[in-house]
Design an enzyme around this catalytic site. Sequence first.
Site, PDB file in Angstrom:
ATOM      1  N   HIS A   1      -9.855   2.101  18.325  1.00  0.00           N
ATOM      2  CA  HIS A   1      -9.568   2.812  17.077  1.00  0.00           C
ATOM      3  C   HIS A   1      -8.794   4.104  17.334  1.00  0.00           C
ATOM      4  O   HIS A   1      -9.361   5.197  17.331  1.00  0.00           O
ATOM      5  CB  HIS A   1     -10.874   3.139  16.346  1.00  0.00           C
ATOM      6  CG  HIS A   1     -11.487   1.966  15.653  1.00  0.00           C
ATOM      7  ND1 HIS A   1     -11.283   1.698  14.308  1.00  0.00           N
ATOM      8  CD2 HIS A   1     -12.291   0.985  16.108  1.00  0.00           C
ATOM      9  CE1 HIS A   1     -11.940   0.604  13.978  1.00  0.00           C
ATOM     10  NE2 HIS A   1     -12.558   0.151  15.054  1.00  0.00           N
TER      11      HIS A   1
ATOM     12  N   GLU B   1      -6.909   5.634  15.326  1.00  0.00           N
ATOM     13  CA  GLU B   1      -6.884   6.491  14.132  1.00  0.00           C
ATOM     14  C   GLU B   1      -7.999   7.536  14.139  1.00  0.00           C
ATOM     15  O   GLU B   1      -7.911   8.561  13.448  1.00  0.00           O
ATOM     16  CB  GLU B   1      -6.946   5.639  12.853  1.00  0.00           C
ATOM     17  CG  GLU B   1      -8.323   5.181  12.424  1.00  0.00           C
ATOM     18  CD  GLU B   1      -8.888   4.037  13.255  1.00  0.00           C
ATOM     19  OE1 GLU B   1     -10.049   3.638  13.011  1.00  0.00           O
ATOM     20  OE2 GLU B   1      -8.156   3.526  14.128  1.00  0.00           O
TER      21      GLU B   1
ATOM     22  N   CYS C   1      -8.282  -3.041  15.758  1.00  0.00           N
ATOM     23  CA  CYS C   1      -9.644  -3.594  15.810  1.00  0.00           C
ATOM     24  C   CYS C   1      -9.721  -4.948  15.085  1.00  0.00           C
ATOM     25  O   CYS C   1      -9.234  -5.938  15.610  1.00  0.00           O
ATOM     26  CB  CYS C   1     -10.669  -2.589  15.281  1.00  0.00           C
ATOM     27  SG  CYS C   1     -12.367  -2.999  15.812  1.00  0.00           S
TER      28      CYS C   1
END
Length: 255
Positions: free
Chosen positions: A220, A222, A112
């Site tokens: 994202h 994660e 990001c």
Amino acid sequence: MTMPLVGISACTKTFNAFPMHAVHSRFAEVVVEVVGAAPLLVPPVGAHIDIPDLVSRFDGFITTGSPSNVQPHLYGQDIDPENTNFDPGRDATTLPMLREAAHQGIPVLAICRGIQELNVAFGGTLHQFIHKIPGHQDHRSMKTRPMGARAALRHAVTLAEGGLLRRIAGGRTTEMVNSLHAEGIDRVADGFMVEALAPDGVIEGISRPGGVFCLGVQWHPETLYGDNAFAHAIFAAFGEAVKARLCGAGAVQAA
């Protein structure tokens, strides 16, 4: 075998009027659980540290997402009046660290804000607000929604033929990703290739081919790796490169 060490970029934050250096816990968790490395947060202290020496201690480096934006003067633009959230200390830390990581052959995963830093660090430029550009969708998240809903899968990306992301995806040409960003890549830095595109043409992934693992993604992963195979595979591929670095195996592009 000694556990690899992965640096994770932290941000300047304020909690209860106290200045802090912080990063979302998911970044540290995925480094332990999937990358198989020990995470170490890198505070945004810029010129106060010896960056080449610090980078030399890492086996990998992750630049994280953040609400703050890269300062426009770093890529030759004036500030849009609506662009007000900056973290100069982080810019002064991550951009030279990314260049030094490339110089030393340290694997990089940029997420990001991180992909934007990666692009700017090597001479690329950004759009400060994608939704202001005709023909582009609004890629921002809805801040009033719970984080889980904000981070849910939102749109497809097309993965470039011959690219690192397509190899990580097992040859699949498209994948679903989430979307939580206002800025985005404009001109891609020299030496990088476009890895993924959103349906409206927004650049969602870049890589630096021909050397050590260096990948940036605009979404994202994660927040998704626990139940999303593609997100998990991105961190697993990075982990393979990190372990190869620790073992002195040289440049590794993907598992």
